[in-house]
Design a protein around this motif. Structure first.
Motif, short mmCIF file in Angstrom:
data_model
loop_
_atom_site.label_atom_id
_atom_site.label_comp_id
_atom_site.label_asym_id
_atom_site.label_seq_id
_atom_site.Cartn_x
_atom_site.Cartn_y
_atom_site.Cartn_z
N GLU A 505 86.38 20.67 4.41
CA GLU A 505 87.17 21.80 3.93
C GLU A 505 87.13 21.88 2.40
O GLU A 505 86.96 22.96 1.83
N ILE A 506 87.27 20.74 1.74
CA ILE A 506 87.22 20.72 0.27
C ILE A 506 85.87 21.22 -0.21
O ILE A 506 85.78 22.06 -1.11
N VAL A 507 84.80 20.71 0.38
CA VAL A 507 83.45 21.11 -0.03
C VAL A 507 83.22 22.59 0.22
O VAL A 507 82.67 23.31 -0.64
N ASN A 508 83.63 23.07 1.39
CA ASN A 508 83.43 24.50 1.71
C ASN A 508 84.16 25.40 0.71
O ASN A 508 83.63 26.42 0.27
N HIS A 519 86.69 17.16 -14.96
CA HIS A 519 86.52 15.74 -15.27
C HIS A 519 85.22 15.25 -14.61
O HIS A 519 85.08 15.28 -13.39
N ALA A 520 84.26 14.82 -15.44
CA ALA A 520 82.92 14.50 -14.94
C ALA A 520 82.89 13.49 -13.80
O ALA A 520 82.19 13.70 -12.80
N PRO A 521 83.62 12.36 -13.88
CA PRO A 521 83.60 11.41 -12.76
C PRO A 521 84.09 12.02 -11.45
O PRO A 521 83.58 11.70 -10.38
N TYR A 522 85.10 12.92 -11.54
CA TYR A 522 85.60 13.58 -10.34
C TYR A 522 84.53 14.49 -9.75
O TYR A 522 84.32 14.52 -8.53
N GLN A 523 83.87 15.25 -10.61
CA GLN A 523 82.83 16.15 -10.12
C GLN A 523 81.68 15.37 -9.51
O GLN A 523 81.06 15.81 -8.53
N ARG A 524 81.39 14.21 -10.07
CA ARG A 524 80.32 13.38 -9.52
C ARG A 524 80.64 12.95 -8.09
O ARG A 524 79.77 12.90 -7.23
N ILE A 525 81.91 12.66 -7.85
CA ILE A 525 82.33 12.29 -6.49
C ILE A 525 82.15 13.48 -5.55
O ILE A 525 81.67 13.32 -4.41
N ILE A 526 82.53 14.67 -6.00
CA ILE A 526 82.33 15.87 -5.18
C ILE A 526 80.85 16.02 -4.84
O ILE A 526 80.48 16.30 -3.68
N ASP A 527 79.99 15.83 -5.82
CA ASP A 527 78.54 15.96 -5.59
C ASP A 527 78.05 14.94 -4.57
O ASP A 527 77.22 15.26 -3.70
N LEU A 528 78.57 13.71 -4.65
CA LEU A 528 78.16 12.67 -3.70
C LEU A 528 78.70 12.94 -2.30
O LEU A 528 78.06 12.62 -1.30
N VAL A 529 79.88 13.55 -2.22
CA VAL A 529 80.44 13.93 -0.92
C VAL A 529 79.57 15.02 -0.30
O VAL A 529 79.26 14.98 0.91
N ILE A 530 79.15 15.99 -1.11
CA ILE A 530 78.25 17.05 -0.62
C ILE A 530 76.95 16.45 -0.14
O ILE A 530 76.44 16.79 0.94
N GLU A 531 76.39 15.53 -0.92
CA GLU A 531 75.15 14.85 -0.53
C GLU A 531 75.33 14.12 0.80
O GLU A 531 74.45 14.16 1.67
N GLY A 532 76.49 13.49 0.98
CA GLY A 532 76.76 12.78 2.23
C GLY A 532 76.82 13.71 3.42
O GLY A 532 76.27 13.43 4.49
N LEU A 533 77.50 14.87 3.25
CA LEU A 533 77.60 15.84 4.34
C LEU A 533 76.23 16.37 4.73
O LEU A 533 75.95 16.61 5.92
N GLU A 534 75.36 16.55 3.74
CA GLU A 534 74.00 17.01 4.03
C GLU A 534 73.24 15.98 4.86
O GLU A 534 72.31 16.34 5.59
N GLN A 535 73.64 14.72 4.74
CA GLN A 535 73.00 13.64 5.50
C GLN A 535 73.79 13.26 6.75
O GLN A 535 73.49 12.26 7.41
N GLY A 536 74.83 14.08 7.06
CA GLY A 536 75.65 13.82 8.25
C GLY A 536 76.60 12.66 8.07
O GLY A 536 77.00 12.01 9.05
N GLU A 537 77.02 12.39 6.83
CA GLU A 537 77.87 11.23 6.54
C GLU A 537 79.14 11.69 5.84
O GLU A 537 79.10 12.47 4.89
N LEU A 538 80.29 11.20 6.31
CA LEU A 538 81.58 11.49 5.67
C LEU A 538 81.90 10.35 4.70
O LEU A 538 82.22 9.24 5.12
N ARG A 539 81.80 10.63 3.42
CA ARG A 539 82.00 9.59 2.41
C ARG A 539 83.45 9.62 1.92
O ARG A 539 83.87 10.56 1.25
N THR A 540 84.18 8.55 2.23
CA THR A 540 85.58 8.45 1.83
C THR A 540 85.77 7.24 0.92
O THR A 540 84.81 6.71 0.36
N GLY A 541 87.02 6.79 0.80
CA GLY A 541 87.33 5.70 -0.12
C GLY A 541 86.54 4.44 0.14
O GLY A 541 86.11 3.75 -0.80
N GLU A 542 86.33 4.09 1.40
CA GLU A 542 85.60 2.86 1.72
C GLU A 542 84.18 2.92 1.17
O GLU A 542 83.68 1.94 0.61
N TYR A 543 83.54 4.07 1.28
CA TYR A 543 82.18 4.23 0.76
C TYR A 543 82.16 4.04 -0.76
O TYR A 543 81.34 3.30 -1.30
N PHE A 544 83.08 4.71 -1.46
CA PHE A 544 83.07 4.66 -2.92
C PHE A 544 83.56 3.32 -3.45
O PHE A 544 83.12 2.88 -4.51
#
Length: 647
Positions: A505-508, A519-544
């Motif tokens: 929902e956040i990404v959409n 804030h650049a570090p926050y945006q980087r996390i958004i980018d990595l979350v998008i990358e994860g969704l493209e690969q069928g992966e839900l990246r949450t706190g445990e991943y980061f």
């Protein structure tokens, strides 16, 4: 060098509470553990370990992360070094790993090369002691004559350096170590003419270990009396060995210190060995150097209680005085134990059993005030001037204690011992404290209405400027970390229910509305979350939190263990009731995204308002700007209405 499958095994096997428990005294606090920070001089425990999330957070310094990042922080390891340490700790086999060749060793950073070389040296000295005729006849015989058992010799990995000019130098060079690394270790001296000699030759060796058990240096004792040389020789300071940060025997004693919640502090190597052999294992040595603040902080990780054990001669007494004030300054409980004349911890331990030593400690260990008073009262006798000087000495020590309640209790105790009114001592303490620079937060002064009491005057600036934009951005990332994979049911524009995950929902919303985070570090996390969704992966706190990227790992841990709920700060300021976020993730997600859109629109309005003030604008351009402002204001009011805010 280490395969991904091995790294996954490390994270799945290593327990963060177990590893940190080797370094910090942890106590259960609900579902988490708490302890004093090993990275700061805090007074109240703010170091939190979450077994469920397998992360830690040090609220006093802002540091945090997973089990690997903790080992990196506490031992100053690189990421691969920390992984290797954990494989040894949990006996995990490393896949796709190869042994270091001599060329690879030389290519390593100086620090890692020194660790490797020091470990090689330790094994060399142990082998020389146990497997050579010279080592057995000279080194081993000396340890046996001192009464040390094979168990103690093996436990502390004692060794021997042969009486040869360059035995170790030859050995290390054949192993492929460079002259520069060997010389940096302090084990060998190289002359300009090419000659070299072992610094520790013809000495028995006491390896010195880091907190985690890596050899970092050596102490060597010469056995011959027919040559002029220092009786004891220590490794010089280098990249891995810092005397002020090191305590001999700490690695072998830390579990006993934790278990007994008490640490005995002695001076020398053999003091530690004899105490261990007698069954008293919660003991460490300052290795003949003056006790330092850093050494005390290391002990503080494990216990609040220290007993200083020094010889009963004048030198030992003065040494204890130097250490007492440093220990008090760290808010530890300190007692002093002096042994009978002619005895030290080594000789006393060799003559008595563990129960006898424990009984002696219980009977003779003295509170620091009584200890100082007893020492000086004998000298002062009936001399008022000397007694006054003694009182000043005790007041100076009490002034070192940051805790006000502790100070008051010690003042009361001193009044009884010295037979003097408490009011006089409180005034003297207040005068002493007023000569001490206050810290950033408080200053301590006597109460004008009651000189026997002390008052705290706050000096910290309470007017904090809060950037609401960053707060909401942080809350969005926090939502990803804590609930990114949680399924939620939301309504679309036609009021139809649809199911999605928090991350999706956040990404959409971000992609559809072309939003970005400032804030650049926050945006980087958004980018990595998008990358994860493209690969069928839900990246949450445990991943980061498992990220090799230190900044991301720190940020993830901080947000996963954040003690405040989403947008709690701004909600409270608006008078909005704060509910339990876990019971209303869907509502909080909806409001959070609306809140971010609102701030975005408000910023656009502000930019347009600033533009409209320009004197160079044409009337028609100003009209266009005002038209946009009105349109954006309607959108802002619409968004605020859905947020139940009054405008």
């Amino acid at each position: 060098m280490i395969s991904k499958s091995t790294i996954d095994t490390i994270f799945n096997t290593a327990r963060v509470e177990e590893v940190i428990g080797d370094f910090v005294q942890l106590k259960r606090a609900g579902s988490n553990f708490k302890g004093l920070s090993p990275f700061s001089e805090e007074r109240t425990p703010s170091f939190v370990v979450s077994p469920a999330k397998q992360i830690w957070k040090d609220f006093s310094t802002g540091k945090g992360g997973n089990v690997v990042s903790f080992v990196m922080e506490i031992e100053q390891f690189s990421y691969p070094e920390a992984l290797r340490w954990l494989t040894k700790r949990y006996n995990i086999e490393i896949e796709d790993d190869v042994d270091f060749s001599a060329e690879q060793v030389e290519a390593q950073k100086t620090k890692e090369s020194l660790y490797l070389l020091t470990d090689v040296a330790k094994n060399f000295f142990v082998q020389q002691l146990n497997e050579t005729e010279e080592g057995q006849m000279i080194g081993l015989s000396y340890f046996k004559e001192r009464g040390f058992t094979n168990e103690i010799i093996k436990k502390f990995e004692l060794g021997y350096s042969p009486n040869a000019w360059c035995a170790f130098a030859d050995y290390a060079e054949k192993k492929g170590y460079s002259k520069e690394i060997i010389q940096a270790s302090g084990l060998v001296s190289y002359k300009e003419d090419g000659k070299r000699f072992d610094k520790f030759r013809d000495r028995v060796i006491f390896p010195i270990y880091s907190f985690s058990g890596r050899p970092i240096g050596f102490g060597g004792r010469i056995l011959r009396n027919d040559i002029k040389a220092a009786k004891y020789l220590n490794s010089p300071e280098n990249e891995i060995y810092h005397k002020s940060n090191t305590l001999y025997g700490l690695f072998q004693s830390k579990q006993a210190i934790l278990k007994n919640d008490q640490c005995f502090l002695v001076e020398g190597y053999t003091d530690v060995l004899s105490m261990h052999q007698a069954g008293i294992e919660n003991v460490v040595a300052s290795s003949g150097t003056a006790l330092t603040k850093e050494q005390i902080r290391i002990i503080k990780r494990l216990t609040q209680n220290i007993v200083i054990m020094y010889d009963g001669d004048p030198a030992g007494i003065k040494a204890s005085f130097r250490g007492i004030d440093l220990i008090l300054e760290q808010e530890l409980n300190v007692k002093v134990l002096l042994f009978p004349e002619g005895e030290d911890p080594d000789s006393f331990a060799r003559k008595h059993s563990a129960s006898e030593i424990s009984a002696y400690i219980k009977e003779k260990a003295t509170d620091f005030i009584k200890f100082k008073a007893n020492i000086f009262l004998d000298e002062a006798k009936n001399d008022p001037a000397k007694k006054s000087e003694l009182i000043r000495e005790i007041i100076n020590s009490i002034a070192m204690i940051p805790n006000i309640i502790q100070r008051e209790l010690y003042i009361m105790e001193t009044a009884k011992i010295m037979d003097i009114r408490e009011e006089v001592l409180f005034k003297a303490l207040a005068q002493r404290l007023n000569n001490t620079p206050s810290d950033q937060y408080t200053t301590i002064s006597p109460d004008a209405n009651n000189p026997s009491k002390l008052k705290i005057v706050a000096t910290k600036n309470q007017n904090e400027v809060v950037n609401q934009h960053l707060i909401v951005e942080r809350d969005i990332i926090k939502m990803i970390m804590q609930f990114g994979n949680l399924k939620v049911q939301l309504k679309d524009d036609q009021n139809n229910l649809y199911e999605t995950t928090v991350n999706e929902e956040i990404v959409n919303q971000f992609l559809h509305n072309e939003l970005t985070l400032s804030h650049a570090p926050y945006q980087r996390i958004i980018d990595l979350v998008i990358e994860g969704l493209e690969q069928g992966e839900l990246r949450t706190g445990e991943y980061f939190s498992r990220s090799e990227d230190y900044e991301l790992s720190q940020l993830a841990t901080s947000l996963m263990l954040d003690k405040y709920s989403i947008s709690e700060n701004w909600k409270e300021k608006q008078g909005i009731h704060v509910t339990n976020i876990e019971e209303s993730v869907e509502k909080n997600l909806f409001n959070l995204l609306l809140r971010y859109k609102t701030i975005f629109v408000e910023n656009e309005i502000k930019i347009l308002m600033d533009q409209s003030k320009s004197t160079e604008l044409l009337d028609e351009d100003r009209t266009t700007i005002f038209s946009k402002i009105m349109e954006l204001t309607k959108i802002k009011n619409f968004l605020n209405a859905h947020l139940d805010r009054i405008i």
